[in-house]
Design a protein around this motif. Structure first.
Motif, PDB file in Angstrom:
ATOM      1  N   VAL A   4       0.861  -1.194   0.000  1.00  0.00           N
ATOM      2  CA  VAL A   4       0.000   0.000   0.000  1.00  0.00           C
ATOM      3  C   VAL A   4       0.892   1.237   0.000  1.00  0.00           C
ATOM      4  O   VAL A   4       1.886   1.294   0.734  1.00  0.00           O
ATOM      5  N   LYS A   5       0.508   2.220  -0.811  1.00  0.00           N
ATOM      6  CA  LYS A   5       1.298   3.459  -0.879  1.00  0.00           C
ATOM      7  C   LYS A   5       0.945   4.405   0.268  1.00  0.00           C
ATOM      8  O   LYS A   5      -0.238   4.661   0.530  1.00  0.00           O
ATOM      9  N   ILE A   6       1.958   4.928   0.912  1.00  0.00           N
ATOM     10  CA  ILE A   6       1.748   6.065   1.821  1.00  0.00           C
ATOM     11  C   ILE A   6       1.755   7.346   1.003  1.00  0.00           C
ATOM     12  O   ILE A   6       0.983   8.279   1.246  1.00  0.00           O
ATOM     13  N   ASN A   7       2.606   7.399   0.007  1.00  0.00           N
ATOM     14  CA  ASN A   7       2.691   8.532  -0.931  1.00  0.00           C
ATOM     15  C   ASN A   7       3.335   7.972  -2.201  1.00  0.00           C
ATOM     16  O   ASN A   7       3.613   6.766  -2.266  1.00  0.00           O
ATOM     17  N   PRO A   8       3.605   8.790  -3.220  1.00  0.00           N
ATOM     18  CA  PRO A   8       4.105   8.196  -4.480  1.00  0.00           C
ATOM     19  C   PRO A   8       5.434   7.460  -4.361  1.00  0.00           C
ATOM     20  O   PRO A   8       5.776   6.673  -5.247  1.00  0.00           O
ATOM     21  N   TYR A   9       6.176   7.667  -3.262  1.00  0.00           N
ATOM     22  CA  TYR A   9       7.492   7.015  -3.212  1.00  0.00           C
ATOM     23  C   TYR A   9       7.734   6.199  -1.930  1.00  0.00           C
ATOM     24  O   TYR A   9       8.832   5.691  -1.729  1.00  0.00           O
ATOM     25  N   ILE A  10       6.703   6.063  -1.101  1.00  0.00           N
ATOM     26  CA  ILE A  10       6.857   5.239   0.115  1.00  0.00           C
ATOM     27  C   ILE A  10       5.727   4.202   0.160  1.00  0.00           C
ATOM     28  O   ILE A  10       4.543   4.545   0.035  1.00  0.00           O
ATOM     29  N   TRP A  11       6.098   2.957   0.347  1.00  0.00           N
ATOM     30  CA  TRP A  11       5.152   1.851   0.373  1.00  0.00           C
ATOM     31  C   TRP A  11       5.219   1.137   1.717  1.00  0.00           C
ATOM     32  O   TRP A  11       6.297   0.999   2.292  1.00  0.00           O
ATOM     33  N   VAL A  12       4.030   0.659   2.144  1.00  0.00           N
ATOM     34  CA  VAL A  12       3.949  -0.212   3.314  1.00  0.00           C
ATOM     35  C   VAL A  12       3.910  -1.661   2.826  1.00  0.00           C
ATOM     36  O   VAL A  12       3.109  -1.989   1.948  1.00  0.00           O
ATOM     37  N   LEU A  13       4.739  -2.500   3.412  1.00  0.00           N
ATOM     38  CA  LEU A  13       4.681  -3.942   3.158  1.00  0.00           C
ATOM     39  C   LEU A  13       4.400  -4.572   4.518  1.00  0.00           C
ATOM     40  O   LEU A  13       5.116  -4.272   5.475  1.00  0.00           O
ATOM     41  N   HIS A  14       3.388  -5.416   4.603  1.00  0.00           N
ATOM     42  CA  HIS A  14       3.162  -5.991   5.931  1.00  0.00           C
ATOM     43  C   HIS A  14       2.674  -7.431   5.853  1.00  0.00           C
ATOM     44  O   HIS A  14       2.043  -7.840   4.873  1.00  0.00           O
ATOM     45  N   ALA A  15       3.010  -8.171   6.896  1.00  0.00           N
ATOM     46  CA  ALA A  15       2.525  -9.553   7.050  1.00  0.00           C
ATOM     47  C   ALA A  15       1.761  -9.625   8.356  1.00  0.00           C
ATOM     48  O   ALA A  15       2.243  -9.154   9.392  1.00  0.00           O
ATOM     49  N   GLU A  31      -5.405 -11.663  18.744  1.00  0.00           N
ATOM     50  CA  GLU A  31      -5.823 -10.734  17.680  1.00  0.00           C
ATOM     51  C   GLU A  31      -4.752 -10.601  16.609  1.00  0.00           C
ATOM     52  O   GLU A  31      -4.827  -9.715  15.752  1.00  0.00           O
ATOM     53  N   GLY A  32      -3.736 -11.451  16.648  1.00  0.00           N
ATOM     54  CA  GLY A  32      -2.648 -11.384  15.668  1.00  0.00           C
ATOM     55  C   GLY A  32      -1.711 -10.221  15.946  1.00  0.00           C
ATOM     56  O   GLY A  32      -1.872  -9.453  16.918  1.00  0.00           O
ATOM     57  N   VAL A  33      -0.718 -10.122  15.104  1.00  0.00           N
ATOM     58  CA  VAL A  33       0.203  -8.982  15.160  1.00  0.00           C
ATOM     59  C   VAL A  33       0.725  -8.784  13.749  1.00  0.00           C
ATOM     60  O   VAL A  33       0.881  -9.754  12.996  1.00  0.00           O
ATOM     61  N   SER A  34       0.957  -7.550  13.357  1.00  0.00           N
ATOM     62  CA  SER A  34       1.510  -7.302  12.025  1.00  0.00           C
ATOM     63  C   SER A  34       2.993  -7.011  12.127  1.00  0.00           C
ATOM     64  O   SER A  34       3.460  -6.417  13.110  1.00  0.00           O
ATOM     65  N   LEU A  35       3.712  -7.471  11.119  1.00  0.00           N
ATOM     66  CA  LEU A  35       5.108  -7.083  10.950  1.00  0.00           C
ATOM     67  C   LEU A  35       5.127  -6.149   9.746  1.00  0.00           C
ATOM     68  O   LEU A  35       4.803  -6.555   8.630  1.00  0.00           O
ATOM     69  N   ASN A  36       5.480  -4.888   9.980  1.00  0.00           N
ATOM     70  CA  ASN A  36       5.468  -3.886   8.912  1.00  0.00           C
ATOM     71  C   ASN A  36       6.890  -3.556   8.479  1.00  0.00           C
ATOM     72  O   ASN A  36       7.775  -3.379   9.324  1.00  0.00           O
ATOM     73  N   ALA A  37       7.098  -3.460   7.174  1.00  0.00           N
ATOM     74  CA  ALA A  37       8.346  -2.945   6.619  1.00  0.00           C
ATOM     75  C   ALA A  37       7.954  -1.870   5.597  1.00  0.00           C
ATOM     76  O   ALA A  37       6.775  -1.740   5.240  1.00  0.00           O
ATOM     77  N   TYR A  38       8.924  -1.108   5.170  1.00  0.00           N
ATOM     78  CA  TYR A  38       8.617   0.021   4.292  1.00  0.00           C
ATOM     79  C   TYR A  38       9.661   0.129   3.187  1.00  0.00           C
ATOM     80  O   TYR A  38      10.853  -0.112   3.424  1.00  0.00           O
ATOM     81  N   VAL A  39       9.207   0.511   1.999  1.00  0.00           N
ATOM     82  CA  VAL A  39      10.118   0.790   0.891  1.00  0.00           C
ATOM     83  C   VAL A  39      10.062   2.280   0.594  1.00  0.00           C
ATOM     84  O   VAL A  39       8.964   2.853   0.497  1.00  0.00           O
ATOM     85  N   HIS A  87      12.013  -8.367  13.517  1.00  0.00           N
ATOM     86  CA  HIS A  87      12.255  -7.425  12.409  1.00  0.00           C
ATOM     87  C   HIS A  87      13.467  -7.784  11.570  1.00  0.00           C
ATOM     88  O   HIS A  87      13.751  -7.078  10.591  1.00  0.00           O
ATOM     89  N   THR A  88      14.194  -8.798  11.961  1.00  0.00           N
ATOM     90  CA  THR A  88      15.452  -9.071  11.262  1.00  0.00           C
ATOM     91  C   THR A  88      15.695 -10.557  10.992  1.00  0.00           C
ATOM     92  O   THR A  88      16.690 -10.910  10.347  1.00  0.00           O
ATOM     93  N   GLY A  89      14.799 -11.427  11.481  1.00  0.00           N
ATOM     94  CA  GLY A  89      15.080 -12.865  11.456  1.00  0.00           C
ATOM     95  C   GLY A  89      15.380 -13.426  10.085  1.00  0.00           C
ATOM     96  O   GLY A  89      16.047 -14.458   9.965  1.00  0.00           O
ATOM     97  N   TRP A  90      14.906 -12.752   9.037  1.00  0.00           N
ATOM     98  CA  TRP A  90      15.103 -13.254   7.675  1.00  0.00           C
ATOM     99  C   TRP A  90      16.349 -12.639   7.020  1.00  0.00           C
ATOM    100  O   TRP A  90      16.564 -12.751   5.818  1.00  0.00           O
TER     101      TRP A  90
END
Ligand code: FEO
Length: 404
Positions: A4-15, A31-39, A87-90
């Motif tokens: 999902v785009k935050i703006n034209p050059y920043i994206w949210v990637l989440h699991a 209720e689960g938990v999300s792991l968010n990363a950003y491009v 945030h780093t296991g992979w």
């Protein structure tokens, strides 16, 4: 899920993690938990934070990189705000796919890259005030916020858009599905996220509340338009909401807390439970809100959330083998570790042959700086006089909480 785009050059990637596994090996996540990363894409591309190989999170990350039009092998920089393995296991696998990646972290973070993942090349240590130019007027600025959550932690700020990538800070439990932004949820959804942000804070961050306050002070002059944590909602509509919430939580440690009572009880054969009813009637007489948790039936994660926000704590437990009811010893140990300090408290409980919980209890709560009302103990089943006294004590305790 899609990127999902935050703006034209920043994206949210989440699991979203929906797992029976415990978070940190301790905390349930119903209720689960999300792991968010950003491009962030300028002339150069940066990935901010990574994921653990958990519930297919790396596969989700790779798919969403494709959504964002990013070839994983072409990413120039990996910014690691915090090295805890969620945030780093992979990282080792990521480094094999993209061996030319340059990894940026604080100096302490770089040491953890080496010790956790045995990566020793392509590393750059950064510190507060350092910047990374991605071209096209886009840059990443770093600010160390030690101990929110580990000593190596930093945040990353993108000044042009005002996006703060805050990692654990301002995070929450709770899955996101296809809605990642705060303005995509109804009020009732926010009520759940608020509960889950408090539980996350009480479980993960509470021990570091002094550092949370320092971190909030450090970022106060940034022109923040979006809070983008690595767990939970991305706050683009009302970013100050989650900052204020975290400041309130940090202040719960010393007080003031909410004028509520958290009742934690355990009972072997019902004698403590039956007498507790009288105390609860007294609290209800004074209309003071209370939460109630039975141990060991309820996980300490949920006990901590209510205890952490409450000005009053009631501990109801029998003596067990001349000492405390063992599950309560665990709860009180967690209260000490998570800094459930400066509360008004009282203890009640039944004993059989002889008492004994008192001595161990007083030792356990000594570091907590609790202001204790006199305990009430009785042999076997409470008689009518004891029940009347407990109701009266409940009223007195509730009035003391109201008077704070
Ligand atoms: Fe989400 Fe401290 O790791």
């Amino acid at each position: 899920m899609k990127a999902v785009k935050i703006n034209p050059y920043i994206w949210v990637l989440h699991a979203d993690i929906d797992s029976q596994d415990l978070f940190e090996g301790i905390w349930p996540i119903p209720e689960g938990v999300s792991l968010n990363a950003y491009v962030v894409k300028g002339q150069k591309t940066a990935l901010i934070d990574l994921m653990r190989d958990w519930n297919n999170a790396p596969q989700e990350l790779q798919k969403q990189l494709e959504d964002a039009g990013v070839d994983i092998k072409s990413i120039d920089y990996l910014v690691l705000n915090h090295l805890e393995p969620d945030h780093t296991g992979w990282l080792a696998e990521f480094k094999q796919i993209n061996p030319k990646i340059e990894i940026l972290a604080t100096a302490k973070g770089i040491e953890l890259v080496k010790s956790f993942y045995k990566v020793s090349d392509g590393l750059r240590a950064v510190k507060s005030g350092d910047k990374l130019d991605l071209g096209d007027g886009i840059e990443l600025a770093f600010e160390e916020i030690p101990n929110v959550h580990w000593p190596e932690t930093m945040v990353t700020f993108e000044p042009k858009s005002g996006v703060l990538f805050s990692c654990d800070a301002f995070g929450s439990y709770g899955r996101l599905g296809n809605r990642v932004f705060d303005d995509e949820y109804y009020a009732e959804d926010h009520a759940l996220f608020e509960e889950e942000s408090l539980r996350y804070y009480a479980n993960i961050v509470a021990s570091f509340s002094l550092f949370v306050k320092k971190a909030i002070d450090k970022i106060k002059n940034l022109d923040i338009k979006v809070i983008a944590p690595s767990h939970g909602l991305i706050w683009r509509d009302k970013p100050q909401t989650i900052i204020d919430r975290y400041l309130k939580y940090a202040n719960y440690m010393e007080g003031p807390q909410e004028k509520e009572i958290c009742v934690v009880w355990g009972s072997m054969y019902g004698n403590t439970r039956n007498a507790l009813e009288a105390l609860l009637q007294g609290i209800e007489d004074e209309l003071v809100p209370y939460s109630i948790h039975r141990v060991p039936n309820e996980d300490v994660s949920f006990v901590l959330a209510d205890a952490y926000k409450s000005a009053g704590i009631v501990i109801a437990m029998p003596t067990y083998e001349y000492k405390m009811f063992p599950p309560m010893a665990y709860v009180l140990n967690m209260f000490e570790r998570k800094h459930v300090w400066n509360r008004k408290a009282m203890r009640i409980g039944s004993w059989g042959w002889v008492g004994g919980a008192k001595k161990e209890y007083e030792a356990a709560i000594a570091p907590l700086k609790w202001d204790c009302m006199e305990s009430v103990e009785w042999a076997g089943a409470a008689d009518d006089a004891t029940l009347q006294m407990l109701r009266q004590r409940g009223r007195e305790f509730a009035r003391a909480i109201k008077a704070l």
